[in-house]
Design a protein around this motif. Sequence first.
Motif, PDB file in Angstrom:
ATOM      1  N   ASN A  16       0.841  -1.192   0.000  1.00  0.00           N
ATOM      2  CA  ASN A  16       0.000   0.000   0.000  1.00  0.00           C
ATOM      3  C   ASN A  16       0.879   1.246   0.000  1.00  0.00           C
ATOM      4  O   ASN A  16       2.104   1.164  -0.050  1.00  0.00           O
ATOM      5  CB  ASN A  16      -0.987  -0.002   1.181  1.00  0.00           C
ATOM      6  N   ASP A  37      -2.611   4.626  -3.732  1.00  0.00           N
ATOM      7  CA  ASP A  37      -2.888   3.374  -3.020  1.00  0.00           C
ATOM      8  C   ASP A  37      -3.865   2.538  -3.838  1.00  0.00           C
ATOM      9  O   ASP A  37      -4.936   3.014  -4.224  1.00  0.00           O
ATOM     10  CB  ASP A  37      -3.479   3.680  -1.637  1.00  0.00           C
ATOM     11  N   GLY A  39      -5.626  -0.031  -2.893  1.00  0.00           N
ATOM     12  CA  GLY A  39      -6.873  -0.277  -2.172  1.00  0.00           C
ATOM     13  C   GLY A  39      -6.986  -1.657  -1.561  1.00  0.00           C
ATOM     14  O   GLY A  39      -8.075  -2.090  -1.202  1.00  0.00           O
ATOM     15  N   TYR A  40      -5.868  -2.371  -1.420  1.00  0.00           N
ATOM     16  CA  TYR A  40      -5.919  -3.693  -0.803  1.00  0.00           C
ATOM     17  C   TYR A  40      -6.281  -3.614   0.673  1.00  0.00           C
ATOM     18  O   TYR A  40      -6.996  -4.469   1.192  1.00  0.00           O
ATOM     19  CB  TYR A  40      -4.558  -4.394  -0.920  1.00  0.00           C
ATOM     20  N   ASN A  42      -6.603  -0.162   2.393  1.00  0.00           N
ATOM     21  CA  ASN A  42      -7.238   1.120   2.678  1.00  0.00           C
ATOM     22  C   ASN A  42      -8.131   1.508   1.498  1.00  0.00           C
ATOM     23  O   ASN A  42      -8.131   0.853   0.461  1.00  0.00           O
ATOM     24  CB  ASN A  42      -6.172   2.214   2.874  1.00  0.00           C
ATOM     25  N   GLU A  43      -8.852   2.599   1.667  1.00  0.00           N
ATOM     26  CA  GLU A  43      -9.598   3.133   0.531  1.00  0.00           C
ATOM     27  C   GLU A  43      -8.613   3.489  -0.582  1.00  0.00           C
ATOM     28  O   GLU A  43      -7.538   4.030  -0.308  1.00  0.00           O
ATOM     29  CB  GLU A  43     -10.366   4.393   0.951  1.00  0.00           C
ATOM     30  N   PRO A  44      -8.956   3.184  -1.826  1.00  0.00           N
ATOM     31  CA  PRO A  44      -8.037   3.500  -2.926  1.00  0.00           C
ATOM     32  C   PRO A  44      -7.769   4.997  -3.027  1.00  0.00           C
ATOM     33  O   PRO A  44      -8.646   5.815  -2.769  1.00  0.00           O
ATOM     34  CB  PRO A  44      -8.783   3.005  -4.176  1.00  0.00           C
ATOM     35  N   VAL A  45      -6.535   5.330  -3.365  1.00  0.00           N
ATOM     36  CA  VAL A  45      -6.143   6.721  -3.601  1.00  0.00           C
ATOM     37  C   VAL A  45      -5.435   6.776  -4.940  1.00  0.00           C
ATOM     38  O   VAL A  45      -4.489   6.026  -5.174  1.00  0.00           O
ATOM     39  CB  VAL A  45      -5.186   7.240  -2.498  1.00  0.00           C
ATOM     40  N   ARG A 140      -8.846  -5.012   3.210  1.00  0.00           N
ATOM     41  CA  ARG A 140     -10.085  -4.359   2.791  1.00  0.00           C
ATOM     42  C   ARG A 140     -10.719  -5.075   1.598  1.00  0.00           C
ATOM     43  O   ARG A 140     -11.936  -5.182   1.508  1.00  0.00           O
ATOM     44  CB  ARG A 140      -9.802  -2.903   2.413  1.00  0.00           C
ATOM     45  N   ASP A 141      -9.891  -5.542   0.664  1.00  0.00           N
ATOM     46  CA  ASP A 141     -10.417  -6.089  -0.590  1.00  0.00           C
ATOM     47  C   ASP A 141      -9.621  -7.327  -0.991  1.00  0.00           C
ATOM     48  O   ASP A 141      -8.668  -7.252  -1.766  1.00  0.00           O
ATOM     49  CB  ASP A 141     -10.346  -5.020  -1.693  1.00  0.00           C
TER      50      ASP A 141
END
Length: 227
Positions: A16, A37, A39-40, A42-45, A140-141
Amino acid sequence: MKRTIEVITYHGWGMNAQFWDKWDGLFKDHVEFKKNDRGYFNEPVKQHFKHKEAVRVLFVQGFGMHWVSKADWKNAHLIVLFSTFNNLKEIMSKSRTVDHVVQQLQEDIDHKPYHTLDLFWKAMFKSGEKMITMDDYDIRDKELLKNDLEAYYHNLVSNVPIKANAKVILYETQYDDISIFSQVEQMKSLFGRLNYYHSFDIVGHAFPFSHAEKCYEELAGHLDIFD
C-alpha cells in the motif's frame, strides 16, 4: 525560488501507499510527494499530476506498472522504475511455472490471507528491514488481491504514451527473487529507450522501501532537480 517537483508513486502487488513512508523525510520543501494506493488495505487513492509548471516525476515499483494511468505516463518528465516488469510469465517461465505460483497464491489469499501476505513480505524484504507486519493491517479487498494476480498472465502494459523528451530510469537489484532476470531489454523495448540504469547491491525486491535513503542518494546524485 526552486521549481516545484511533483512526485507520484505507484506501489506493487500486496502493498500500500505506506510502503513509501521512508521517503517522506528525504525530500526538500520544493518536492510534493504523493502516494497512490491500490486499495488492498485502505480506501483506494489515485492522485494525478496537477501543476503545469512543475517537474513531474513518476515512481513505479514492480507490479505497479499495471495500474499507472495513461495520463500519468503521458505527463511525466521523469519516469523512475524500481524493478518493474511487464510480463512475469516470461520471467518465471525460465525457472518455474507461473501457473502454479499464481494459482497457489490465489488459493492461499482466499484461505489464509494474513499468513500469506506476511510470508510474501518476508520474501520481499529479505534484507531483514521489514517495515510492517500484518498485525498493522486489515485486508479491505481480498478479491482485488486475487484478481490482480490474473494480470500476471499478460503484458501489464501494451503501450506507454510518454513524452518525446521524457527521461526513463531503471533501478534493479542483483538480489531480487521476483524479477530474477534483468528487465533492461524489456523496458527499453516498452519505453523506446532507457536514459539511465543502475543495479544496486541490495537484497530484496522491496529495496526502494527498505533502502529508501540509499535509493534517494543515488537518484539525487544522478539528477540535480532534488537539490
